[in-house]
Design an enzyme around this catalytic site. Structure first.
Site, PDB file in Angstrom:
ATOM      1  N   GLU A 115       0.855  -1.184   0.000  1.00  0.00           N
ATOM      2  CA  GLU A 115       0.000   0.000   0.000  1.00  0.00           C
ATOM      3  C   GLU A 115       0.895   1.239   0.000  1.00  0.00           C
ATOM      4  O   GLU A 115       2.109   1.145   0.215  1.00  0.00           O
ATOM      5  CB  GLU A 115      -0.943  -0.013   1.217  1.00  0.00           C
ATOM      6  CG  GLU A 115      -1.995  -1.107   1.105  1.00  0.00           C
ATOM      7  CD  GLU A 115      -3.002  -1.116   2.230  1.00  0.00           C
ATOM      8  OE1 GLU A 115      -3.021  -0.173   3.036  1.00  0.00           O
ATOM      9  OE2 GLU A 115      -3.774  -2.081   2.293  1.00  0.00           O
ATOM     10  N   HIS A 231      -8.886  10.066   2.706  1.00  0.00           N
ATOM     11  CA  HIS A 231      -8.526   8.969   1.804  1.00  0.00           C
ATOM     12  C   HIS A 231      -8.784   9.444   0.378  1.00  0.00           C
ATOM     13  O   HIS A 231      -9.840   9.996   0.091  1.00  0.00           O
ATOM     14  CB  HIS A 231      -9.361   7.730   2.120  1.00  0.00           C
ATOM     15  CG  HIS A 231      -8.780   6.473   1.538  1.00  0.00           C
ATOM     16  ND1 HIS A 231      -8.752   6.226   0.190  1.00  0.00           N
ATOM     17  CD2 HIS A 231      -8.184   5.413   2.124  1.00  0.00           C
ATOM     18  CE1 HIS A 231      -8.163   5.059  -0.023  1.00  0.00           C
ATOM     19  NE2 HIS A 231      -7.816   4.540   1.141  1.00  0.00           N
ATOM     20  N   ARG A 276      -0.490   9.293   1.393  1.00  0.00           N
ATOM     21  CA  ARG A 276      -1.924   9.490   1.186  1.00  0.00           C
ATOM     22  C   ARG A 276      -2.307  10.961   1.056  1.00  0.00           C
ATOM     23  O   ARG A 276      -3.194  11.317   0.289  1.00  0.00           O
ATOM     24  CB  ARG A 276      -2.655   8.850   2.362  1.00  0.00           C
ATOM     25  CG  ARG A 276      -4.043   8.480   2.083  1.00  0.00           C
ATOM     26  CD  ARG A 276      -4.607   7.642   3.198  1.00  0.00           C
ATOM     27  NE  ARG A 276      -4.402   6.232   2.968  1.00  0.00           N
ATOM     28  CZ  ARG A 276      -4.838   5.278   3.786  1.00  0.00           C
ATOM     29  NH1 ARG A 276      -5.490   5.600   4.881  1.00  0.00           N
ATOM     30  NH2 ARG A 276      -4.616   4.011   3.513  1.00  0.00           N
ATOM     31  N   HIS A 335     -11.236  10.051   6.598  1.00  0.00           N
ATOM     32  CA  HIS A 335     -11.061   8.603   6.743  1.00  0.00           C
ATOM     33  C   HIS A 335     -10.511   8.231   8.113  1.00  0.00           C
ATOM     34  O   HIS A 335     -10.821   7.173   8.634  1.00  0.00           O
ATOM     35  CB  HIS A 335     -10.098   8.158   5.633  1.00  0.00           C
ATOM     36  CG  HIS A 335      -9.819   6.697   5.599  1.00  0.00           C
ATOM     37  ND1 HIS A 335     -10.798   5.763   5.316  1.00  0.00           N
ATOM     38  CD2 HIS A 335      -8.664   5.989   5.793  1.00  0.00           C
ATOM     39  CE1 HIS A 335     -10.259   4.556   5.327  1.00  0.00           C
ATOM     40  NE2 HIS A 335      -8.972   4.666   5.638  1.00  0.00           N
ATOM     41  N   ARG A 370      -1.049   9.226   8.779  1.00  0.00           N
ATOM     42  CA  ARG A 370      -0.925   7.805   9.120  1.00  0.00           C
ATOM     43  C   ARG A 370      -0.492   6.967   7.920  1.00  0.00           C
ATOM     44  O   ARG A 370      -1.014   7.140   6.810  1.00  0.00           O
ATOM     45  CB  ARG A 370      -2.271   7.291   9.636  1.00  0.00           C
ATOM     46  CG  ARG A 370      -2.291   5.826   9.977  1.00  0.00           C
ATOM     47  CD  ARG A 370      -3.647   5.441  10.545  1.00  0.00           C
ATOM     48  NE  ARG A 370      -4.696   5.651   9.571  1.00  0.00           N
ATOM     49  CZ  ARG A 370      -5.098   4.747   8.698  1.00  0.00           C
ATOM     50  NH1 ARG A 370      -4.517   3.561   8.641  1.00  0.00           N
ATOM     51  NH2 ARG A 370      -6.081   5.014   7.861  1.00  0.00           N
TER      52      ARG A 370
HETATM   53  C1  SIN Z   1      -7.239   1.227   2.447  1.00  0.00           C
HETATM   54  O1  SIN Z   1      -7.445   0.029   2.344  1.00  0.00           O
HETATM   55  O2  SIN Z   1      -6.973   1.957   1.507  1.00  0.00           O
HETATM   56  C2  SIN Z   1      -7.347   1.854   3.791  1.00  0.00           C
HETATM   57  C3  SIN Z   1      -6.371   1.261   4.688  1.00  0.00           C
HETATM   58  C4  SIN Z   1      -6.110   2.186   5.811  1.00  0.00           C
HETATM   59  O3  SIN Z   1      -6.808   3.187   5.961  1.00  0.00           O
HETATM   60  O4  SIN Z   1      -5.155   1.947   6.535  1.00  0.00           O
END
Ligand code: SIN
Length: 507
Positions: A115, A231, A276, A335, A370
């Site tokens: 991620e 997000h 993010r 988010h 985060r």
């Molecule tokens: C996501 O799956 O994009 C969110 C994961 C997260 O907020 O840590």
């Protein structure tokens, strides 16, 4: 009003943090209070990504720590983040032992995915995008079966009880039309975030930061409330809350494009895996320019979509969209709240008798931004630590008072507040908008009384106005630069009442 004496910790919140704390507090008797049946209103149940931890041969807690600190933009607490990342493998193994069905490799090891802002694949998933629900289901089964745990699935926290020294000795719970004073050895706040304060959110709407507000009113220190994470890829099909399109889609190669098919963050393969906040601002900008923003998974995922990401696929199909052949319209949405009740990895706060864990707490592990999938890790790892610490607490004195009873904010003013928060305290902020927002909060308070959601909204707006720089999730169009020295916002009620918005000390 009735009163009960509970001879152990009282845990407010039945999400991952609350249940982890409850399980680890054994053999102390624990009362868990949740406003809804378990799994119904906890944001951890909605998490799609998974649990970040150094699980692969090529990974190490120190590398996970490095990525966590880099994403946090200067405000990560090194010690807390080191404890968190060191706890990673043991936490995933604990969850698996409780029945969380993590995806596995052929050799039985955890399969991990990548991620944004992680330097390698590090996220343990369940069924592609079903981690939150599957993990929380396993914990709910364990908690219901545990002899030391009692669960109320219909109780709402409305106040904290204090003794003559100010120590918190219990809480007021509204239950089936009755108000119950529960005296306990410790109160653990695991009440979740405040995403419901925003018109565009990926979290349950009921999450309005009320635990944070009550801790604040009782005198707890609040850390960095201005830091809210947006997000970048909430699915924009007119639903409230907005369904999430997990970052793991981009980890698997899906790309952000505008309506002309141009890459929003540039053509480089890794461009969409920037931190993010960076991606959220780029998506916001593309939309503000009228170019639109879409997540294109047609080539990278295509026909595998239903098996690889069943939850996202179901959300798209329900909205009349087939992500195998159509780009998904996306927008940034609130988010995660990085700010919260200042707490250490064991959940200890500045307020005696109160512990805080999970999203309502600010332990310093997320700093200003985060790192993806660190929140489930934090909820479980620090939840366990907090449960053990709270179980060792001895009872305080006799209650002599409670935090003031606050009015309820009804649906219409809440909608007004949510729209104003997204417009003025969203991805891009400035003094003009934040001042407008504070005037709106004043107006709502004058008309409806100082409801808890207004208390939290004010803390966010005032701290955002006072922070005259851009850092992590907090971006000021009128102060785009980042100060060389990173400073926290630390707020304690009496100080703030007399001096906000200057309380944070920004010149
Ligand atoms: C996501 O799956 O994009 C969110 C994961 C997260 O907020 O840590």
């Amino acid at each position: 009003m009735s009163r009960i004496h509970h001879q152990g910790p009282l845990i407010i919140g039945g999400g991952l943090a609350g249940l982890s704390a409850a399980l680890e507090a054994a053999p102390a008797p624990v009362l868990v209070v949740s406003p809804t049946p378990l799994l119904e209103a906890a944001s951890s149940a909605w998490a799609q990504g998974g649990v970040a931890a150094a699980l692969s041969q090529s990974d190490a807690p120190a590398l996970h720590l490095k990525d966590t600190e880099a994403a946090g933009a200067g405000l990560v607490d090194h010690h807390a983040a080191e404890v968190l990342t060191d706890d990673g493998r043991a936490t995933v193994e604990w969850l698996a032992a409780l029945g969380a069905p993590f995806d596995r490799e052929a050799d039985g090891g955890f399969s991990v995915s990548r991620e944004a802002a992680h330097s390698m694949a590090r996220v343990a998933r369940v069924g592609g995008d079903g981690a939150g629900r599957a993990i929380l289901s396993a914990l709910a089964i364990a908690a219901r079966a545990a002899e030391h745990i009692t669960v109320w699935e219909d109780g709402r926290l409305t106040g904290l009880l204090q003794d003559a020294t100010g120590r918190v000795v219990g809480a007021v719970i509204e239950r089936a039309g009755d108000r119950v004073e529960v005296l306990a050895t410790a109160v653990v706040l695991a009440t979740g975030g405040a995403g419901g304060l925003f018109g565009q959110t990926t979290t349950p709407r009921a999450l309005l930061g009320e635990g944070l507000a009550l801790a604040w009113l009782a005198g707890a220190e609040i850390l960095d409330p201005e830091f809210v994470q947006f997000h970048p890829t909430a699915i924009d099909v007119g639903l409230d809350p907005m369904p999430l399109a997990t970052e793991a889609l981009r980890g698997d190669g899906a790309r952000l494009i505008d309506r002309n098919g141009e890459f929003i963050l540039g053509p480089e393969a890794d461009a969409d895996l920037a931190p993010r906040d960076v991606v959220a601002r780029a998506v916001h900008q593309a939309r503000a320019e009228g170019r639109g923003a879409f997540l294109d998974a047609r080539t990278a995922i295509g026909d595998h979509f239903p098996q690889a990401f069943p939850a996202v696929f179901a959300s798209c199909i329900a909205a009349g969209l087939d992500p195998r052949v159509q780009p998904i319209p996306v927008a940034p949405a609130a988010h995660y709240h990085m700010g919260g009740i200042a707490a250490d990895p064991e959940g200890r706060t500045s307020l005696k008798g109160v512990f805080a864990v999970g999203e309502c707490a600010a332990t310093g592990v997320h700093g200003a931004n985060r790192l993806a999938s660190n929140s489930l890790l934090e909820a479980a790892a620090f939840g366990r630590r907090t449960g053990r610490m709270a179980a060792a607490e001895r009872a305080g004195g006799t209650p002599v008072g409670a935090t003031p009873a606050m009015p309820h904010l009804s649906a219409e003013p809440l909608l007004e507040l949510r729209a104003a928060m997204s417009a003025e305290a969203g991805v891009v902020r400035n003094a003009e908008g934040l001042t407008r927002l504070l005037a709106r909060i004043d107006g709502l308070e004058a008309a409806h009384g100082p409801a808890l959601p207004l208390v939290v909204a004010r803390l966010i707006a005032e701290a955002a106005l006072a922070r005259r720089e851009s850092r992590g999730g907090h971006y000021r169009s009128d102060y785009p630069e980042t100060f060389t020295t990173a400073r926290h916002t630390r707020l304690v009620k009496p100080e703030v009442e007399s001096s906000l918005p200057r309380a944070a000390g920004w010149a």
